[in-house]
Design a protein around this motif. Structure first.
Motif, short mmCIF file in Angstrom:
data_model
loop_
_atom_site.label_atom_id
_atom_site.label_comp_id
_atom_site.label_asym_id
_atom_site.label_seq_id
_atom_site.Cartn_x
_atom_site.Cartn_y
_atom_site.Cartn_z
N LEU A 87 -4.61 17.07 50.95
CA LEU A 87 -4.00 16.95 49.63
C LEU A 87 -5.05 16.83 48.53
N MET A 88 -6.12 16.10 48.79
CA MET A 88 -7.19 15.97 47.80
C MET A 88 -7.85 17.31 47.52
N LEU A 89 -8.11 18.07 48.55
CA LEU A 89 -8.71 19.39 48.36
C LEU A 89 -7.77 20.34 47.62
N LEU A 90 -6.47 20.21 47.86
CA LEU A 90 -5.50 21.03 47.12
C LEU A 90 -5.52 20.70 45.63
N VAL A 91 -5.64 19.42 45.30
CA VAL A 91 -5.70 19.03 43.88
C VAL A 91 -6.96 19.59 43.23
N ILE A 92 -8.10 19.50 43.92
CA ILE A 92 -9.35 20.04 43.38
C ILE A 92 -9.23 21.56 43.19
N HIS A 93 -8.63 22.21 44.15
CA HIS A 93 -8.44 23.66 44.05
C HIS A 93 -7.52 23.99 42.87
N TRP A 94 -6.51 23.17 42.66
CA TRP A 94 -5.59 23.40 41.54
C TRP A 94 -6.33 23.27 40.20
N LEU A 95 -7.28 22.35 40.10
CA LEU A 95 -8.02 22.15 38.85
C LEU A 95 -9.06 23.25 38.61
N LEU A 96 -9.66 23.79 39.66
CA LEU A 96 -10.71 24.79 39.51
C LEU A 96 -10.16 26.19 39.31
N THR A 97 -8.96 26.46 39.82
CA THR A 97 -8.42 27.82 39.78
C THR A 97 -8.28 28.37 38.36
N PRO A 98 -7.74 27.63 37.37
CA PRO A 98 -7.64 28.21 36.02
C PRO A 98 -8.97 28.63 35.43
N PHE A 99 -10.03 27.82 35.62
CA PHE A 99 -11.33 28.18 35.07
C PHE A 99 -11.90 29.42 35.74
N MET A 100 -11.76 29.52 37.06
CA MET A 100 -12.30 30.68 37.77
C MET A 100 -11.54 31.95 37.42
N MET A 101 -10.23 31.85 37.26
CA MET A 101 -9.46 33.03 36.87
C MET A 101 -9.79 33.45 35.44
N THR A 102 -10.09 32.46 34.59
CA THR A 102 -10.45 32.79 33.20
C THR A 102 -11.78 33.52 33.13
N LEU A 103 -12.76 33.08 33.91
CA LEU A 103 -14.08 33.70 33.88
C LEU A 103 -14.12 35.06 34.58
N GLY A 104 -13.17 35.30 35.46
CA GLY A 104 -13.22 36.53 36.25
C GLY A 104 -12.24 37.60 35.85
N THR A 105 -11.46 37.41 34.79
CA THR A 105 -10.46 38.40 34.36
C THR A 105 -10.68 38.75 32.89
N GLN A 106 -9.99 39.81 32.45
CA GLN A 106 -10.13 40.28 31.07
C GLN A 106 -8.85 40.12 30.26
N SER A 107 -7.72 39.90 30.92
CA SER A 107 -6.44 39.82 30.21
C SER A 107 -5.77 38.49 30.50
N PRO A 108 -5.14 37.87 29.50
CA PRO A 108 -4.41 36.62 29.75
C PRO A 108 -3.28 36.77 30.76
N ALA A 109 -2.59 37.90 30.75
CA ALA A 109 -1.49 38.11 31.68
C ALA A 109 -2.00 38.20 33.12
N VAL A 110 -3.09 38.94 33.31
CA VAL A 110 -3.66 39.06 34.66
C VAL A 110 -4.19 37.72 35.13
N CYS A 111 -4.81 36.98 34.23
CA CYS A 111 -5.33 35.65 34.58
C CYS A 111 -4.20 34.72 35.00
N CYS A 112 -3.10 34.75 34.28
CA CYS A 112 -1.94 33.91 34.62
C CYS A 112 -1.35 34.29 35.98
N ALA A 113 -1.23 35.60 36.23
CA ALA A 113 -0.64 36.06 37.50
C ALA A 113 -1.51 35.68 38.69
N LEU A 114 -2.83 35.86 38.56
CA LEU A 114 -3.72 35.54 39.68
C LEU A 114 -3.77 34.04 39.95
N ALA A 115 -3.78 33.24 38.91
CA ALA A 115 -3.77 31.79 39.10
C ALA A 115 -2.48 31.32 39.76
#
Length: 418
Positions: A245-273
């Motif tokens: 559960l702790m690792l899931l919470v950490i993954h939940w916090l890191l995923t938005p930042f990684m999707m933001t740095l690795g995508t070009q569109s807000p819609a694609v970033c939202c879908a991948l996250a």
């Protein structure tokens, strides 16, 4: 219940995809939606160059290799726990079916051991009725005992299961059963005590070594019941659940930042996250670790009890007292049976049912009125063979020729009964 979804298990369609009863998607969506919203806002801030957020994202740097390694580790933990939950679910299902089979075998053995009894018919009838009712109560109480301990003892959902004429048991025994803490063990003891008492009364007429079979099956079912209790009472170790559960919470916090740095569109970033979080939570939040209870994915104990009652009532049906005998048209020659099996000429059940239906319509006895062309040809061949063997018998010795004539005659009668 899990069997409520079983009708959809073979349908690969939108009906199964959109089925929400027992699905993990409603809860997983609640967790994934905030993560997707955060990722969308961060990416939109980066694209629109919002002052503070865009500067913070410009200074935030994270290697994708580190995130991928972390996601791989989390995936291994989640998949391992899901596999353990799957094994617990199927172990619980297997053990409950084996428990039901063992107890039905014990009930069938106990009742069959009274067939040759010389005791009074009224006592035999009462003994069989009590045995069937107690086995039905034993099975229902075992399913109630396996239910989750969240509710009070009297509020268990499994106590609503139907038993065979439960009010037919005396009031004193029912009151004692209600007050007992170990209800399954009490009914189990009652069954053993009734069997022992019936031996002294002459109701059980089978020899003692044969009677041990009933005790063996009864005890085997109790062992399966306690194995089910192990699954119901012992949860997954807390440190493992907490770490996951702790690792899931950490993954939940890191995923938005990684999707933001690795995508070009807000819609694609939202879908991948959303897809990342939904997949992780969908595997982790499965409810298969404890298959007993009243949850959507739990085993259908109502269907189990109904199935057990039907089998127990079969033991009281007069049709179960019928002992099959030969009809008089049976094949007596072993070589002929082997030949029919090799040529795939043995009758199937659908053929026998059609023959029975035709004989009932004609109002005659159960005779074999329909014969295939193959059987008729074989009958003619056997008739000719019997004539030739009869001629050889007259020319040769009397003993072997007579035996061959009798064998051929029996085969001929088999295909052309009077």
């Amino acid at each position: 219940m899990v069997l409520a979804f079983s009708r959809l298990r073979s349908q690969i369609s939108l009906t199964a995809l959109l089925h929400l009863n027992g699905s993990v998607f409603p809860f997983a969506t609640k967790v994934a939606f905030p993560c997707a919203a955060v990722a969308f806002v961060l990416k939109l801030a980066q694209v629109e160059e919002w002052p503070k957020l865009s500067e913070a994202l410009a200074h935030a740097e994270m290697d994708a290799t580190v995130y991928n390694a972390f996601s791989t580790l989390l995936g291994i933990l989640v998949v391992f726990r899901t596999g353990q939950a799957y094994n617990r679910f199927w172990d619980g299902s297997t053990l409950t079916h084996q428990m039901r089979g063992d107890w039905f075998d014990a009930a069938s053995s106990i009742i069959s051991f009274t067939r040759t009894s010389k005791a009074d018919r009224a006592k035999l009838w009462e003994f069989r009725q009590i045995v069937v009712r107690l086995f039905s109560m034993l099975h229902a109480l075992s399913l109630a005992e396996l239910e989750d301990d969240d509710d009070e003892d009297e509020d268990r959902w499994a106590y609503r299961l139907r038993v065979i004429d439960g009010v037919g048991i005396d009031i004193t025994s029912l009151k004692a059963l209600k007050k007992a803490e170990c209800k399954v063990e009490l009914v189990f003891h009652w069954i053993q005590s009734i069997v022992v008492t019936s031996i002294d009364c002459g109701i059980m007429s089978a020899p003692s070594p044969i009677l041990t079979r009933a005790y063996s099956e009864l005890a085997s079912g109790m062992v399966k019941f306690h194995d089910c209790l192990k699954i119901a009472r012992i949860a997954v170790p807390f440190p493992y659940s907490q770490a996951t559960l702790m690792l899931l919470v950490i993954h939940w916090l890191l995923t938005p930042f990684m999707m933001t740095l690795g995508t070009q569109s807000p819609a694609v970033c939202c879908a991948l996250a959303s897809a990342q979080t939904l997949g992780r939570e969908g595997h982790q939040l499965c409810t298969l670790e404890n298959p007993f209870g009243a949850d959507a994915n739990d085993l259908d104990v109502h269907d189990m009890q109904h199935d057990m009652n039907n089998r127990l009532l079969l033991l009281l049906d007069p049709i179960s007292a019928i002992i099959p005998t030969l009809s008089g048209n049976q094949v007596q020659d072993h070589e002929l049976l082997l030949e029919m099996e090799r040529k795939r000429e043995m009758p199937a059940f659908d053929t026998m049912w059609r023959n029975l239906a035709g004989e009932v319509e004609q109002g005659g006895d159960l005779k074999r009125t329909r014969r295939s062309s193959t059987q008729l040809r074989r009958g003619s061949f056997v008739a000719k063979k019997s004539e030739s063997q009869a001629g050889k018998g007259r020319r040769g010795s009397a003993g072997p020729g007579r035996a061959q004539d009798l064998r051929a005659g029996r085969i001929f009668i088999r295909f052309f009964p009077r």
